[in-house]
Motif scaffolding. Sequence first.
Motif, PDB file in Angstrom:
ATOM      1  N   LEU A  62       1.767   5.017   0.686  1.00  0.00           N
ATOM      2  CA  LEU A  62       1.333   6.017   1.662  1.00  0.00           C
ATOM      3  C   LEU A  62       1.691   7.396   1.143  1.00  0.00           C
ATOM      4  CD1 LEU A  62       2.531   4.350   4.963  1.00  0.00           C
ATOM      5  CD2 LEU A  62       0.212   4.467   4.070  1.00  0.00           C
ATOM      6  N   SER A 101       5.615   1.869  20.873  1.00  0.00           N
ATOM      7  CA  SER A 101       6.356   0.994  19.967  1.00  0.00           C
ATOM      8  C   SER A 101       7.853   1.214  20.130  1.00  0.00           C
ATOM      9  CB  SER A 101       5.934   1.263  18.513  1.00  0.00           C
ATOM     10  OG  SER A 101       4.556   0.975  18.344  1.00  0.00           O
ATOM     11  N   MET A 107       0.854  -1.191   0.000  1.00  0.00           N
ATOM     12  CA  MET A 107       0.000   0.000   0.000  1.00  0.00           C
ATOM     13  C   MET A 107       0.882   1.230   0.000  1.00  0.00           C
ATOM     14  SD  MET A 107      -2.762   1.199   2.902  1.00  0.00           S
ATOM     15  CE  MET A 107      -1.438   1.381   4.095  1.00  0.00           C
ATOM     16  N   GLN A 164       8.695   1.667   3.847  1.00  0.00           N
ATOM     17  CA  GLN A 164       8.364   2.632   2.788  1.00  0.00           C
ATOM     18  C   GLN A 164       9.007   3.980   3.080  1.00  0.00           C
ATOM     19  OE1 GLN A 164       4.335   2.942   1.503  1.00  0.00           O
ATOM     20  NE2 GLN A 164       3.900   0.775   1.761  1.00  0.00           N
ATOM     21  N   ASN A 184       5.018  -5.697  14.727  1.00  0.00           N
ATOM     22  CA  ASN A 184       3.884  -4.934  14.199  1.00  0.00           C
ATOM     23  C   ASN A 184       4.074  -4.832  12.676  1.00  0.00           C
ATOM     24  OD1 ASN A 184       2.033  -2.950  13.419  1.00  0.00           O
ATOM     25  ND2 ASN A 184       2.145  -1.954  15.436  1.00  0.00           N
ATOM     26  N   ARG A 185       3.389  -5.698  11.939  1.00  0.00           N
ATOM     27  CA  ARG A 185       3.612  -5.789  10.480  1.00  0.00           C
ATOM     28  C   ARG A 185       3.259  -4.491   9.778  1.00  0.00           C
ATOM     29  NH1 ARG A 185       6.965  -9.990  10.214  1.00  0.00           N
ATOM     30  NH2 ARG A 185       6.177 -11.748  11.493  1.00  0.00           N
ATOM     31  N   THR A 186       2.156  -3.872  10.191  1.00  0.00           N
ATOM     32  CA  THR A 186       1.742  -2.618   9.534  1.00  0.00           C
ATOM     33  C   THR A 186       2.779  -1.539   9.746  1.00  0.00           C
ATOM     34  OG1 THR A 186      -0.572  -3.199   9.884  1.00  0.00           O
ATOM     35  CG2 THR A 186      -0.075  -0.897   9.401  1.00  0.00           C
ATOM     36  N   LEU A 187       3.242  -1.376  11.009  1.00  0.00           N
ATOM     37  CA  LEU A 187       4.246  -0.356  11.295  1.00  0.00           C
ATOM     38  C   LEU A 187       5.563  -0.667  10.596  1.00  0.00           C
ATOM     39  CD1 LEU A 187       4.980   2.206  12.802  1.00  0.00           C
ATOM     40  CD2 LEU A 187       5.512   0.822  14.813  1.00  0.00           C
ATOM     41  N   LYS A 188       5.901  -1.953  10.474  1.00  0.00           N
ATOM     42  CA  LYS A 188       7.137  -2.318   9.774  1.00  0.00           C
ATOM     43  C   LYS A 188       7.041  -1.938   8.297  1.00  0.00           C
ATOM     44  CE  LYS A 188      10.236  -6.184   8.794  1.00  0.00           C
ATOM     45  NZ  LYS A 188      10.513  -7.623   8.971  1.00  0.00           N
ATOM     46  N   GLU A 189       5.862  -2.180   7.677  1.00  0.00           N
ATOM     47  CA  GLU A 189       5.681  -1.828   6.262  1.00  0.00           C
ATOM     48  C   GLU A 189       5.797  -0.317   6.069  1.00  0.00           C
ATOM     49  OE1 GLU A 189       2.237  -2.156   2.776  1.00  0.00           O
ATOM     50  OE2 GLU A 189       2.040  -3.272   4.662  1.00  0.00           O
ATOM     51  N   ILE A 190       5.170   0.450   6.987  1.00  0.00           N
ATOM     52  CA  ILE A 190       5.252   1.916   6.894  1.00  0.00           C
ATOM     53  C   ILE A 190       6.702   2.359   7.039  1.00  0.00           C
ATOM     54  CG2 ILE A 190       4.584   4.073   8.028  1.00  0.00           C
ATOM     55  CD1 ILE A 190       1.966   2.712   8.800  1.00  0.00           C
TER      56      ILE A 190
END
Length: 589
Positions: free
Chosen positions: A3, A33, A1, A80, A71-77
């Motif tokens: 951002l 975190s 995704m 990016q 935290n997969r979402t935070l890792k992806e952010i």
Amino acid sequence: MELPTGFLSEDQLTCSICLEVFNNPVSTPCGHSFCQSCISSYWDRGGSGSKYYQCPLCKESFRKRPELQINRTLKEITEQFKQMANASVLTDGRVGGVERSHHHHPALSPPPRAGEMPDTIFAEMMARFQQLPVVRMPHTTQPSDLHPQSHSQASDHHDPPPPYSPPHSDPSNSSPGLPLCPIHLNGLEFFCRTDNVCVCSICVETAEHRGHNVTSAKREWHIKKSQLGITEVELKDLIREGERKVEEIHNSIQEIKAAADRETCEAVGAFSKLISSVECCQADVLKVIEMNLQAAEQRAESLLRELEQEIAELKKRSTTLGQLAVSEDYIFFFKTFPALSTPPQVSNWSSVSVSSQLTSGEILRAVNQKLEPFQEELQKLPEICKQLMSDQSVPRPSQKVRRVQEYAENITLDPSTAHPRLIISRDGKQVHCGDRHRSLPDNPERFDRVVCVLANQGFNSGRHYWEVEVGGKTDWDLGVASSSVNRKGKITVSPANGYWFLSLRDRTDYAFRTEPSTNLTVNPRPSRIGIYVDFDKGLVSFYNVEARVLIYTFTDCFSDTIHPFFSPCTNKSGQNAAPLIIWPVTATE
């Protein structure tokens, strides 16, 4: 995704332990975190004997070590963000994906895809929000055309941008759909940062805006929108924090109401017991009075019977004498005269009396002597309760806590004074009670019966402050002690004997160790205690550091050097194994 780049800030993606962008971020149950390795190392340093784990930011404690997942979402952010940050830095002659030309020829940048920002806006935003050096792309009247730029201008990253100078244009060249300038009827496609107003190309060339910091209105619009996005995120965080505090206050009110009901019941019960005790005591005193009265009456009755019997005998003898005196029978007279002429045997009643302590008021004086101090103490009780509530019922931030923290000392424990069961860390900042005595020299400074230890530092003047982490311990003693105190055998702990300290017993019983002990109501339960000493004023105070609340102050006169005093108390089968930790003092906001 993908951002939007304007919503990313390095501060939001930085681990508060290592101060670097997150690497395998994990979140604690309290919502903060950290890098997985950072928080693991932080908790490991706490020691295997610790019975609690704290969040480094909010200090919330967890009895069981949380099992943290990435935290997969935070890792992806984060990934990016790292990619976009790397793409924005000038490397190998490229800035934001646009190659810089080394010849004086126009260079074309690929048009941005739908939903993405132009590279020039992205580079400027990265400079604003991440403090990265920025290379501004040449300004054009068309998004895809770039003016030539000299090598010296392109390489100087620290000079301020020159004023925007667009070419001459007329209304026919304006982009359709733009609002028109009310003066020149030209499209308002530029923004004057100096005057904070939209202008057209003709306005820029007028004296009113000449030399001002002018940029593309569309670019400034994107930047301002990104700022709004960041502000919106910050506002949402503030709202969440406010709502959490509202919920916390509501919960506190419910707890206080429950505590008030409990205190009312227990207070009524205590006074009922007191009234019952007074009534029993009254009955016993009245019984003593009644017994004294009965004893006096029985003695009086016995004496009266004896006396009346004697009087009756005398009266009978007197009657016989009277009869004999008038008798004409001299034969009878001579027979009875010898017996009647002898004086009768009577008791000596001159020293006989009936008395009782009741007439002297001894019992009443004893009753008054005991009840008067009791009545005085009862009259003080409501005022003492009011004082306790005014001091501790509403824990408000105390400015005095911040002031005393200015006198922070670097306190370390003195192993030569430690009881043989105490184990002190190498840095002298932690102490806990072991399971058995160690073989140590029995030097004069060492406590041999009470599990306590003094600090290396001693004070004979001035003001001093230190903080001790007590966590979830069930028992502890903290305060100061005179350097000349008795350290061998049984110790009587009180200010008169050179000890001034606060105690916790069985998790809830707080007291300052006077003779007898001064019991204290401490709410909320502290996990870190601040100790403040003003030697010259003879003052020792104890604070709940996290709640910023004064717990208790005692005033005395220090005549000798005093040392910080620590006792982790015994282990109690593993219930009180956690150490006392001398914590570095940080200013409380």
